[in-house]
Design an enzyme around this catalytic site. Structure first.
Site, PDB file in Angstrom:
ATOM      1  N   TYR A 136      -5.138 -47.854 -45.814  1.00 54.05           N
ATOM      2  CA  TYR A 136      -4.822 -46.503 -47.183  1.00 54.05           C
ATOM      3  C   TYR A 136      -3.350 -46.690 -46.412  1.00 54.05           C
ATOM      4  CZ  TYR A 136      -9.865 -45.351 -47.669  1.00 54.05           C
ATOM      5  OH  TYR A 136     -11.425 -45.242 -47.717  1.00 54.05           O
TER       6      TYR A 136
ATOM      7  N   GLU B 247     -12.487 -50.257 -46.883  1.00 45.07           N
ATOM      8  CA  GLU B 247     -12.007 -49.258 -47.950  1.00 45.07           C
ATOM      9  C   GLU B 247     -10.977 -49.128 -47.729  1.00 45.07           C
ATOM     10  OE1 GLU B 247     -13.054 -45.507 -45.657  1.00 45.07           O
ATOM     11  OE2 GLU B 247     -14.243 -46.157 -44.981  1.00 45.07           O
TER      12      GLU B 247
ATOM     13  N   GLU C 189     -14.183 -47.091 -38.608  1.00 40.70           N
ATOM     14  CA  GLU C 189     -13.324 -46.381 -38.530  1.00 40.70           C
ATOM     15  C   GLU C 189     -13.597 -45.414 -36.747  1.00 40.70           C
ATOM     16  OE1 GLU C 189     -11.537 -44.301 -41.376  1.00 40.70           O
ATOM     17  OE2 GLU C 189     -11.694 -45.777 -42.558  1.00 40.70           O
TER      18      GLU C 189
HETATM   19  O1  IFM Z   1     -13.338 -40.271 -46.879  1.00 42.48           O
HETATM   20  C1  IFM Z   1     -13.180 -41.050 -45.354  1.00 42.48           C
HETATM   21  C2  IFM Z   1     -13.808 -41.826 -44.896  1.00 42.48           C
HETATM   22  O2  IFM Z   1     -15.180 -41.648 -44.717  1.00 42.48           O
HETATM   23  C3  IFM Z   1     -13.264 -42.853 -44.540  1.00 42.48           C
HETATM   24  N1  IFM Z   1     -12.413 -43.254 -44.471  1.00 42.48           N
HETATM   25  C4  IFM Z   1     -11.153 -42.571 -45.441  1.00 42.48           C
HETATM   26  C5  IFM Z   1     -11.962 -42.013 -46.343  1.00 42.48           C
HETATM   27  C6  IFM Z   1     -10.779 -41.602 -46.992  1.00 42.48           C
HETATM   28  O3  IFM Z   1     -10.594 -40.280 -45.969  1.00 42.48           O
END
Ligand code: IFM
Length: 478
Positions: free
Chosen positions: A309, A382, A181
């Site tokens: 997300y 993620e 990220e």
């Molecule tokens: O916890 C974080 C992670 O470190 C990076 N991506 C988003 C997650 C949730 O906020």
């Protein structure tokens, strides 16, 4: 407490999936070093920007720190047991740069490297593939003292560090992620200051983004030269972006936010150029990266990690209802070059982070990548939901998380059916952990961590995920 046997047995009773995933699909979960390891001052680990930031009053909710976190450094054996109980075949973790190279340059710390060798060995023995990420935001403090990511030299230091870690682990690790990220590291770290190192320097944040990308390219070059058989990629946080209305100003807001959030990273990584419109938006901030860096950034990739997300719905008109996009601490915008854009709440259900749940957005992101960019094997590195949670009768009944994961996995399946080369899915997160500026107030884990005792308790979602993996897919939507 629910035992691992319970997890496995329940999974074993389930029928064949109505929504099957391809054979060989990677079923994983992810964590990151500063969020889970703890042992912040042990075995020669040096300080990172997050150690410093957490000690700066008012920066992290409740004054929380990652000093102990989920104590994964000492309990990784138990955690690997949890992973095999769930049936994961891959574990995404990050390497702490200050643990293995405390000054960020020069000597490596053998004790730090040994920790990751032991972790990788334990994973391999349990049949779980190790998927390390080299940079998940814990820059060694000495490098920040020398200027941090806005300094070009940091990209070269990163490549040296990557080569050193690769020399220690390349024999047992095949899949490597360079930076996680870069949008967050650059813009939350150096523009809004919500994340470490807490600087508010718009022009510097843009150079930080460029140097994170350059560091990625240099690191891939350095590692691939050492051992050609390994697989290399980066993990980017992508969003679906929509205009709030069909008004022209809203369409332009969507173009800008898509530009800053998605294309600023995807275009150089996959096409070797920055998008013209984004360069024009950023020109007032003096963003003029050296074009000679673009071919370095544009290394052939063996995999691309997508962290997803939610969706951003945006307006370019004044007076729309808005919502904060990241943490409650932001006094400055991370949206350099898009300051007039407003983020609109659509009134959809949200997670405990206040993020609207939009699984179709994941399908949109994946099919867009497939349509508009050169083909590369994709992995969801993620995806998950954070809530404020309390245990109930020895477990956590996290139906909200199960619904979130189920819906997003269906979106993945649809994308695969549409021809997207999606090869795996890592949920965020294996364990409850340190959620950056939110401290320990938000829990994303499949497994609950009681921070007072470090006791691990698999949640309902762990059993649900185990059943999905065991079946190789999802049941009928019902
Ligand atoms: O916890 C974080 C992670 O470190 C990076 N991506 C988003 C997650 C949730 O906020």
């Amino acid at each position: 407490m629910t035992s691992l046997n319970d997890i496995t047995q329940q999974a074993g009773r389930d029928a064949a999936p109505a929504v099957p995933f391809p054979a060989g699909f990677r079923w994983g979960a992810a964590t990151a070093a500063y969020q889970v390891e703890g042992a912040a001052a042990e075995d020669g680990r040096g300080p990172s920007v997050w150690d410093t930031f957490c000690r700066t009053p008012g920066k992290v909710l409740g004054g929380d720190t990652g000093d102990v976190a989920a104590d994964h450094y000492h309990r990784f054996g138990e955690d690997v047991g949890l992973m095999s109980g769930i049936g994961l075949n891959a574990y995404r973790f990050s390497i702490s740069w200050p643990r293995v190279q405390p000054d960020g340059s020069g000597a490596f710390n053998q004790a730090g490297l040994d920790f990751y060798r032991r972790l990788a060995d334990a994973l391999l023995e349990a049949g779980v593939e190790p998927w390390p990420t080299l940079y998940h935001w814990d820059l060694p403090q000495p490098l920040e003292d020398a200027g941090g990511w806005p300094e070009r030299d940091t990209a070269h230091r990163f490549a040296d560090y990557a080569a050193g870690v690769h020399a220690a682990l390349g024999d047992r690790v095949r899949h490597w992620t360079t930076v996680n990220e870069p949008w967050c590291a650059a813009f939350l770290g150096y523009a809004s200051g919500e994340h470490a190192p807490g600087r508010r320097e718009p022009a510097g944040s843009l150079m930080a983004a460029h140097h994170l990308l350059l560091g990625h390219g240099l690191a891939v070059q350095a590692m691939r030269d050492r051992l050609p058989g390994n697989r290399f990629g980066a993990a980017v946080n992508l969003y679906a972006v929509s205009p709030a209305t069909d008004d022209e100003a809203d369409a332009d807001a969507a173009r800008r936010i898509d530009g800053m959030q998605n294309r600023l990273f995807l275009d150089p990584l996959l096409n070797g150029r920055y998008p013209e419109d984004v360069l024009a938006d950023l020109a007032p901030h003096g963003f003029a990266p050296d074009p000679a860096d673009l071919p370095v950034i544009n290394q052939p990739l063996d995999q691309l990690g997508v962290n997803y997300y939610t969706r951003h719905t945006v307006s370019g008109r004044p007076g729309e209802a808005t919502q904060a996009v990241s943490s409650p601490f932001s006094a400055h915008s991370p949206w350099v070059g898009s300051e007039s854009v407003r983020f609109v709440t659509r009134g959809r259900p949200v997670t405990g982070m206040g993020w609207e749940i939009d699984d179709r957005g994941l399908h949109e992101v994946l099919t867009r990548l497939h349509r508009e960019y050169p083909a590369v094997p994709l992995y969801i590195t993620e995806n998950g939901a954070g809530y404020d949670e309390t245990p109930d009768g020895g477990t956590v009944h996290d139906a909200g998380r199960i619904a979130y994961l189920d819906a997003h996995l269906r979106a993945c399946h649809d994308a695969i059916s549409d021809g997207v080369p999606l090869r795996g899915y890592f949920t965020w997160s294996l364990l409850d952990n340190f959620e950056w500026a939110w401290g320990y107030s938000k829990r994303f884990g499949l497994v609950r961590v009681d921070y007072a005792t470090q006791r691990r308790t698999p949640k309902d979602s762990a059993r649900w995920y185990a059943a999905v993996i065991r079946r190789g897919g999802l049941p009928d939507a019902g």
